[in-house]
Scaffold this motif. Structure first.
Motif, PDB file in Angstrom:
ATOM      1  N   CYS A   2       5.257   2.773   8.748  1.00 24.45           N
ATOM      2  CA  CYS A   2       5.428   1.982   7.525  1.00 24.45           C
ATOM      3  C   CYS A   2       5.748   0.523   7.848  1.00 24.45           C
ATOM      4  CB  CYS A   2       6.535   2.593   6.661  1.00 24.45           C
ATOM      5  SG  CYS A   2       8.066   2.913   7.568  1.00 24.45           S
ATOM      6  N   ILE A   3       6.655   0.292   8.780  1.00 28.27           N
ATOM      7  CA  ILE A   3       7.025  -1.083   9.128  1.00 28.27           C
ATOM      8  C   ILE A   3       5.940  -1.740   9.984  1.00 28.27           C
ATOM      9  CG2 ILE A   3       8.767  -2.541  10.230  1.00 28.27           C
ATOM     10  CD1 ILE A   3       9.583  -1.293   7.538  1.00 28.27           C
ATOM     11  N   GLU A   4       5.246  -0.962  10.783  1.00 24.16           N
ATOM     12  CA  GLU A   4       4.098  -1.519  11.505  1.00 24.16           C
ATOM     13  C   GLU A   4       3.056  -2.026  10.510  1.00 24.16           C
ATOM     14  OE1 GLU A   4       4.040  -2.267  14.473  1.00 24.16           O
ATOM     15  OE2 GLU A   4       5.245  -0.878  15.666  1.00 24.16           O
ATOM     16  N   HIS A   5       2.860  -1.276   9.428  1.00 26.29           N
ATOM     17  CA  HIS A   5       1.921  -1.685   8.379  1.00 26.29           C
ATOM     18  C   HIS A   5       2.428  -2.964   7.705  1.00 26.29           C
ATOM     19  CE1 HIS A   5      -1.269  -0.936   5.398  1.00 26.29           C
ATOM     20  NE2 HIS A   5      -0.404  -1.366   4.490  1.00 26.29           N
ATOM     21  N   TYR A   6       3.717  -3.015   7.440  1.00 21.91           N
ATOM     22  CA  TYR A   6       4.303  -4.211   6.828  1.00 21.91           C
ATOM     23  C   TYR A   6       4.120  -5.430   7.739  1.00 21.91           C
ATOM     24  CZ  TYR A   6       7.768  -7.548   5.167  1.00 21.91           C
ATOM     25  OH  TYR A   6       8.381  -8.704   4.736  1.00 21.91           O
ATOM     26  N   LYS A   7       4.322  -5.248   9.030  1.00 18.79           N
ATOM     27  CA  LYS A   7       4.192  -6.363   9.970  1.00 18.79           C
ATOM     28  C   LYS A   7       2.775  -6.942   9.957  1.00 18.79           C
ATOM     29  CE  LYS A   7       5.995  -5.793  14.100  1.00 18.79           C
ATOM     30  NZ  LYS A   7       6.365  -5.106  15.361  1.00 18.79           N
ATOM     31  N   ASP A  22       0.824  -1.219   0.000  1.00 17.86           N
ATOM     32  CA  ASP A  22       0.000   0.000   0.000  1.00 17.86           C
ATOM     33  C   ASP A  22       0.854   1.263   0.000  1.00 17.86           C
ATOM     34  OD1 ASP A  22      -2.399  -1.565   0.164  1.00 17.86           O
ATOM     35  OD2 ASP A  22      -1.930  -1.880   2.285  1.00 17.86           O
ATOM     36  N   HIS A  23       2.041   1.175  -0.574  1.00 20.16           N
ATOM     37  CA  HIS A  23       2.976   2.302  -0.693  1.00 20.16           C
ATOM     38  C   HIS A  23       3.517   2.765   0.659  1.00 20.16           C
ATOM     39  CE1 HIS A  23       1.458   2.268  -4.737  1.00 20.16           C
ATOM     40  NE2 HIS A  23       0.246   2.602  -4.335  1.00 20.16           N
ATOM     41  N   TYR A  24       3.283   1.964   1.701  1.00 20.35           N
ATOM     42  CA  TYR A  24       3.908   2.214   2.997  1.00 20.35           C
ATOM     43  C   TYR A  24       5.322   1.631   3.016  1.00 20.35           C
ATOM     44  CZ  TYR A  24      -0.311   3.760   5.499  1.00 20.35           C
ATOM     45  OH  TYR A  24      -1.397   4.464   5.931  1.00 20.35           O
ATOM     46  N   ALA A  25       5.483   0.503   2.363  1.00 17.59           N
ATOM     47  CA  ALA A  25       6.758  -0.197   2.324  1.00 17.59           C
ATOM     48  C   ALA A  25       6.750  -1.118   1.115  1.00 17.59           C
ATOM     49  CB  ALA A  25       6.968  -1.005   3.607  1.00 17.59           C
ATOM     50  N   CYS A  26       7.927  -1.633   0.793  1.00 21.06           N
ATOM     51  CA  CYS A  26       8.010  -2.650  -0.249  1.00 21.06           C
ATOM     52  C   CYS A  26       9.046  -3.687   0.168  1.00 21.06           C
ATOM     53  CB  CYS A  26       8.379  -2.039  -1.603  1.00 21.06           C
ATOM     54  SG  CYS A  26      10.100  -1.484  -1.761  1.00 21.06           S
ATOM     55  N   ASN A  73       0.749  -6.891   7.323  1.00 18.28           N
ATOM     56  CA  ASN A  73       0.338  -7.360   6.002  1.00 18.28           C
ATOM     57  C   ASN A  73       1.369  -8.244   5.286  1.00 18.28           C
ATOM     58  OD1 ASN A  73      -2.306  -5.695   5.405  1.00 18.28           O
ATOM     59  ND2 ASN A  73      -0.862  -4.256   6.327  1.00 18.28           N
ATOM     60  N   GLY A  74       2.587  -8.304   5.792  1.00 22.15           N
ATOM     61  CA  GLY A  74       3.621  -9.114   5.169  1.00 22.15           C
ATOM     62  C   GLY A  74       4.066 -10.239   6.087  1.00 22.15           C
TER      63      GLY A  74
END
Length: 470
Positions: free
Chosen positions: A157-162, A65-69, A164-165
């Motif tokens: 951003c990394i909280e979002h990644y955690k 979601d463009h927060y991280a890749c 969803n990834g």
């Protein structure tokens, strides 16, 4: 070390430099965002740049979601990771080179993010690419995770990644010190506020009136500029100038005058907030100077004196009564931002807490100090410390890799006041790029990295990831 991987990295040196230059030229300071660009257009542009480069080099690329890749190589259920960030602190002033120029001068690449964290990001990218192109067998997937909002200290951003990834089981964060950091102090951002009680009793013919105060750009930077403006007549102006002449830091003060407005400008020396002792805090100097001048309104005058006593004479929390130390170092306090608007004074600060200092004790003491001085207190953000036992196997492995490439067997794993993604990722360790004893240039004007260091980083990170994944 794996010589095949190292030789591949040698072949990419020119491209490495060009990639870093291009990335620096994208101004990636966090701004107000939108659904398609959560942290601003510059951040989105830099993220797209890395994604396009990753795809062109054959990585499996995923955006969150463009927060991280993440850029992936290898197979397997288990994975190891390297985590970087694209956002940079504001450039400030006083640069000899364009802060977003990516200029190459005397073997050094200049620009905001060269060290923090675009240089290490590029080194990590090519480290992963060399492992991929080597054809060497690895048993775990390698993920290069790239965040977009690190400098604010909250890491959304990394909280979002955690959420969803799939977070790797272990990894490195190239945003710290060599040989490795086993601890990072806790972050504590807070604010003291004073709302003026009344504008009554003002007599501009008798005393100058302080009408504006400003300074600082971010809580994690020692501010290099602060200013205060007075409404005054010629007689008051002369008194202010006399106070400045007698001030110990008069050489750091300049004056601007326009009609009945006299503005004091203080020049400091920028530094990272984790090392306030190597900077010169312009806001602290301004507060000290203002205590030498009589001005209105009275409650602002009294508040300035209180703040000067509390925070302007030290950077270890002595004035606040929180000067605490343990085996991870001393507490530090940085005055980051000051503003005076709508009859309200705000002073925002950043404390780096040793790992055994309890948040509740700190809050209690800061709140009490604010109340004692007729101010309000607010916690803006808290980030718990990172800690790993110094003898942990990962610490030993990474220290050994650093020693193999540098020959430095004297420097030991350290604790410090910086903050990286490691504090919210289990079994991730802060690993470079800074080396003990060198002058730190991140969060300062003329930030730069040498090509030699960039190439060395790529080799160290490649070996670390290869050892963790094989």
């Amino acid at each position: 070390m794996n010589n095949k991987i190292q030789k591949i990295l040698d072949s990419y040196q020119n491209e490495m430099v060009e990639t870093l230059q291009k990335l620096i030229r994208i101004k990636s300071v966090v701004e107000e965002g939108s659904p398609s660009s959560p942290f601003g257009e510059g951040i989105r542009e830099s993220l797209d740049f890395i994604m396009e480069l990753g795809k062109a080099k054959g990585f499996e690329c995923n955006s969150f979601d463009h927060y991280a890749c993440e850029l992936n190589l290898g197979e397997g259920e288990e994975s190891v990771g390297v985590v970087s960030h694209l956002d940079v602190v504001p450039e400030g002033s006083g640069w000899s080179f364009g802060p977003y120029g990516g200029e190459l001068v005397d073997g050094k690449i200049y620009g905001r993010g060269a060290v923090d964290d675009k240089g290490p990001l590029v080194a990590s990218f090519y480290a992963c690419l060399a492992i991929k192109e080597s054809g060497e067998t690895i048993s775990k997937k390698i993920k290069h995770i790239i965040g977009t909002n690190e400098e604010g200290g909250r890491f959304p951003c990394i909280e979002h990644y955690k959420k969803n990834g799939r977070v790797p089981g272990c990894g490195i964060v190239p945003d710290s010190w060599f040989p490795v950091a086993y601890a990072e102090k806790g972050f504590y951002n807070y604010q003291f506020t004073k709302k003026l009680e009344s504008s009554s009793g003002i007599d501009s013919d008798r005393l100058p009136r302080l009408v504006d105060i400003s300074g600082g750009e971010a809580l994690n930077i020692v501010p290099m500029k602060a200013r205060a403006s007075f409404f005054c007549d010629h007689k008051d102006s002369a008194k202010i100038k006399s106070a400045i002449d007698a001030f110990p830091f008069a050489d750091r003060v300049t004056i601007e005058e326009e009609k009945n407005i006299l503005t004091i400008i203080v020049k400091g020396k920028a530094a990272h907030a984790s090392t306030p002792e190597i900077g010169i805090n312009a806001i602290a100097i301004l507060l000290q100077l203002l205590t030498k001048i009589n001005f209105l309104p009275y409650d602002l005058f009294n508040t300035i004196h209180s703040l000067a006593d509390l925070v302007a004479n030290d950077y270890d929390g002595t004035g606040l009564g929180v000067n605490y130390s343990d085996h991870t170092g001393d507490l530090t306090n940085n005055i980051g931002i000051i503003s005076f608007q709508d009859e309200t004074l705000h002073l925002k600060m950043n404390i780096r807490c040793p790992v055994t200092f309890h948040k509740e004790d700190l809050e209690s003491k800061l709140s009490a100090k604010a109340n004692e001085n007729q101010m309000s207190y607010e916690l803006l953000n808290y980030s718990p410390p990172f800690y790993m036992e110094p003898e942990h196997p990962m610490i030993r492995l990474l220290t050994g890799i650093y020693q193999e490439f540098t020959g430095d067997k004297e420097t030991k794993p350290k604790a410090h006041g910086g903050g990286s993604y490691a504090r919210i990722l289990e079994n991730f360790v802060p690993f470079g790029p800074s080396i003990e004893g060198e002058e730190l240039c991140f969060h300062k004007q003329n930030e730069h990295i040498s090509c030699e260091r960039l190439f060395l980083l790529s080799k160290i990170y490649a070996e670390a990831l290869y050892q963790l994944a094989k």
